[in-house]
Design a protein around this motif. Sequence first.
Motif, mmCIF file in Angstrom:
data_model
loop_
_atom_site.group_PDB
_atom_site.id
_atom_site.type_symbol
_atom_site.label_atom_id
_atom_site.label_comp_id
_atom_site.label_asym_id
_atom_site.label_seq_id
_atom_site.Cartn_x
_atom_site.Cartn_y
_atom_site.Cartn_z
ATOM 1 N N SER A 235 0.842 -1.194 0.000
ATOM 2 C CA SER A 235 0.000 0.000 0.000
ATOM 3 C C SER A 235 0.877 1.244 0.000
ATOM 4 O O SER A 235 1.940 1.265 0.606
ATOM 5 N N HIS A 236 0.414 2.283 -0.678
ATOM 6 C CA HIS A 236 1.150 3.547 -0.724
ATOM 7 C C HIS A 236 1.114 4.265 0.619
ATOM 8 O O HIS A 236 1.794 5.266 0.798
ATOM 9 N N ASP B 64 1.457 2.291 3.455
ATOM 10 C CA ASP B 64 1.982 1.256 4.351
ATOM 11 C C ASP B 64 3.112 1.842 5.205
ATOM 12 O O ASP B 64 3.964 2.572 4.702
ATOM 13 N N VAL C 109 4.825 2.912 -6.232
ATOM 14 C CA VAL C 109 5.484 2.327 -5.059
ATOM 15 C C VAL C 109 6.765 1.570 -5.431
ATOM 16 O O VAL C 109 7.831 1.801 -4.858
#
Lengths: 490, 490
Positions: free
Chosen positions: B140-141, B143, B361
């Motif tokens: 996830s961006h 995270d 990412v």
Amino acid sequence: MNVWDSPSDWIRFWIFEYNASLPFNLLTNQTLHSIAINKPRAIDGLGKNKKSRLDGSTFGCLVFREKRVTNMIGRKYASLFCQQWPFFLFFTVIFFTVFVLYGILTIPTTTMAPHKLCMIPGPIEFHEDVLAAMGTPATSHVDPNFIPVFGESIEMVRKVVLSEKAQPFIVSGSGTLGWDMMVNLIEAGDEVLVINTGYFGDHFAECLEVYGAKITHLRAPVGGRPSADEIKQAVAGKKYKMVTVTHVDTSTGVLSDIKSVAEIVKANSPETLVVVDGVCSVGSEEIRFDEWNLDVVITGSQKGLGVPPGLSIVIASPHAIETFKSRKTPVPSYYSNWNKWIPIMQAYESRKPAYFATPAVQLIYALHSSLKRITSQPMEATFAKHQQVASNFRKTVQDLGFKLLAHTEEGAANGMTAIWLPEGITIPQVVPSLATKGVQIAGGLHKDCAPKYIRIGHMGISVMEDERGHIQKVIDSFKQTFTELGYLKA
Amino acid sequence: MNVWDSPSDWIRFWIFEYNASLPFNLLTNQTLHSIAINKPRAIDGLGKNKKSRLDGSTFGCLVFREKRVTNMIGRKYASLFCQQWPFFLFFTVIFFTVFVLYGILTIPTTTMAPHKLCMIPGPIEFHEDVLAAMGTPATSHVDPNFIPVFGESIEMVRKVVLSEKAQPFIVSGSGTLGWDMMVNLIEAGDEVLVINTGYFGDHFAECLEVYGAKITHLRAPVGGRPSADEIKQAVAGKKYKMVTVTHVDTSTGVLSDIKSVAEIVKANSPETLVVVDGVCSVGSEEIRFDEWNLDVVITGSQKGLGVPPGLSIVIASPHAIETFKSRKTPVPSYYSNWNKWIPIMQAYESRKPAYFATPAVQLIYALHSSLKRITSQPMEATFAKHQQVASNFRKTVQDLGFKLLAHTEEGAANGMTAIWLPEGITIPQVVPSLATKGVQIAGGLHKDCAPKYIRIGHMGISVMEDERGHIQKVIDSFKQTFTELGYLKA
């Protein structure tokens, strides 16, 4: 029973060569016993064969017998093994070597590192082959190997939305860049109707306003979508340049009926452009670009297409391209300008290189890998599988007593689900708890109620490849978390 | 000599167990010989020891001797091996297993596939670690693992251009998007001087014109660069909003003296923005952002920074940010708008997530990996090494009789070289020939003379890591190609 009476038990041979320094016949039974007790396993008995002077040195076999309880078949193979064990060992080494080398040569160049399952509504989980393609070594953007990869990717994008004649654009950038590309279709003062089902409707409108669009919002309450009648009313008697609709609003998990929207809009004014924000729907929701008379579908690489983020993908109908070509004012953008990109896409699709900006070679290799997998079966199978998994997921969650943001079953997305948190339970209690169980989900995003709900993605390989068990892992972790929080009974 | 007279020669033991079906003493020498001749290796002699009835069955050692010529040390170890070979074999298997497992566990997750060396002036060759980072599984961006990776990347970008206070932007897109971001600094009617040394000067100007800039070109002949006096004259008595300079024009391999440009421009008008197109220079040419008083440096990921294409990187001085903030008209762009990006960059740098568009990412993981390597030593070492390798490369090529596009040594880039083809030799004779030798180089790009020259990149790991032998391979293939074409003598 003395083992020596049981001739077929396993036998160990120890072979020594004595160079006359310790004549074999001087080895007493006592010496042999003292050798034996230094071995880790109990020796029941031992013997030696008579020395055999074949030449200047002395050879001998010391025969140690171990007590074993073996059945008859075991004895047979034990006996065989006992006779031939150096050969067995030799072939074991050979097979092991071949096995390991085969393994090394055939593992994907990228094995997936252990990580939390990424079950947010994008980026989604990526296939090992896609990640391996991300690691493609340096390749020129005009390399003869790369040109067909780019060309085929353009063709496959068309297949994913079931179009024969649309013009795809694959450009370095995030999904948001797709909105920006609408600068090609909008001229200052153009009227645009935004069918707004959440955060992404608001921001798409904001983007269009930068380029001079006059926006009319047709909103629905959180979790709802404007009805067909409301849309009919909104377009009646007004000729919009463009109607936009967010196919799945990632902030609410609401699915719009884009087929019906296009029908209504085109019935009212065939020239009006129907623009679908498909960032969270391409690859997971049914889209029939040509059949449904859509003009633009905008998406990104990191959701239903199953590729890491970094590619903006836009698909434009011939009508959209004509509208673009007949605009009265120049396109007020450089990077998003289709005049720059159309020749690039056409060149690569006809397997020729061209240059405007260096394409993201590795991401396009990854896109190619993922699109190959997606288009290896009819898109209908992909749509159906996403519908089935999503429907089961919603039922499971609702059976546990949870409520969804989406008001209706047909208005709920098939690639993600937004779930209201029970009264008194907060995002910081839930999301990190699932993370410790190895599952990453997302909190809310809609400005009116972000802290009150969570969002879970179910797209791509997590849905299409049951054997990965991703969805089950989400459900298990979800149940466990809410059990720990006391909301569900253990 | 009969082997039986040579007791320390290697010996092979064959051990059989006979269950009395073929009593050991019935094994004649003839039988033993018939066993021996079925073995692939010649047996010089053989013997048997006397049968040894230890229990109900019959055991025996058949001793086959092979003739070997071994020296004394060999004999000693051969003898030891002969006594203990099952143990040696056992430990060999153990060591082999450990070795292979260690190998499997420590190979980079991406091993680099065999490929042509990519020695064009970008994309360049990527380090194995960078390619492995490209294969980072879905993350996830927002995270917690990703946030510091993005934050540190922003900080390291600043270090690469030796700045303390500039604002870096790392955005999904190609290097070209960096030009587009100048929309933040340009307002309609602004005067811009473009110090133009090739293709990229022309197109940067074209981009600025889209946003309303009035362009004055200060051009030089192909391979040259405007002199300090010419620049002084061009800016004298005129207050430009912006002066742009292509640090290295990838079309000609000409290096501009950006330090001198900034000095001249700022001496004339401190408010004028000095904008450096550093797409083909950041990471390979000396840039002292703060010390030289630069306002903007634009680059992409795929050249000196050694990361696959897909990231646009822009670095803006506090003066540039102030100019942006005090503009009179709104920024006429959505995706390139710094109002959107500044909060994102500031959030990630202070280790907080934020959302405008999903960042790339995996590319940012790759950027982080490459920047870690680059900033692990002083930038001066990187500058010096590129200068040294480039200088040697130019000398080698010139010693072979070739002429460079760059008119002067100090006006020649350190990350690439553009070389005129000898009369009568064409790009299709040269570039594919080097490709068959495993080296990808590029043809010409400048509109006036594209078919007449070639371009070779020497940046990043190909320069910094001698042990890879990339530069030597380029030189060898280059010589071989021109020898085959009859231009060089064998």
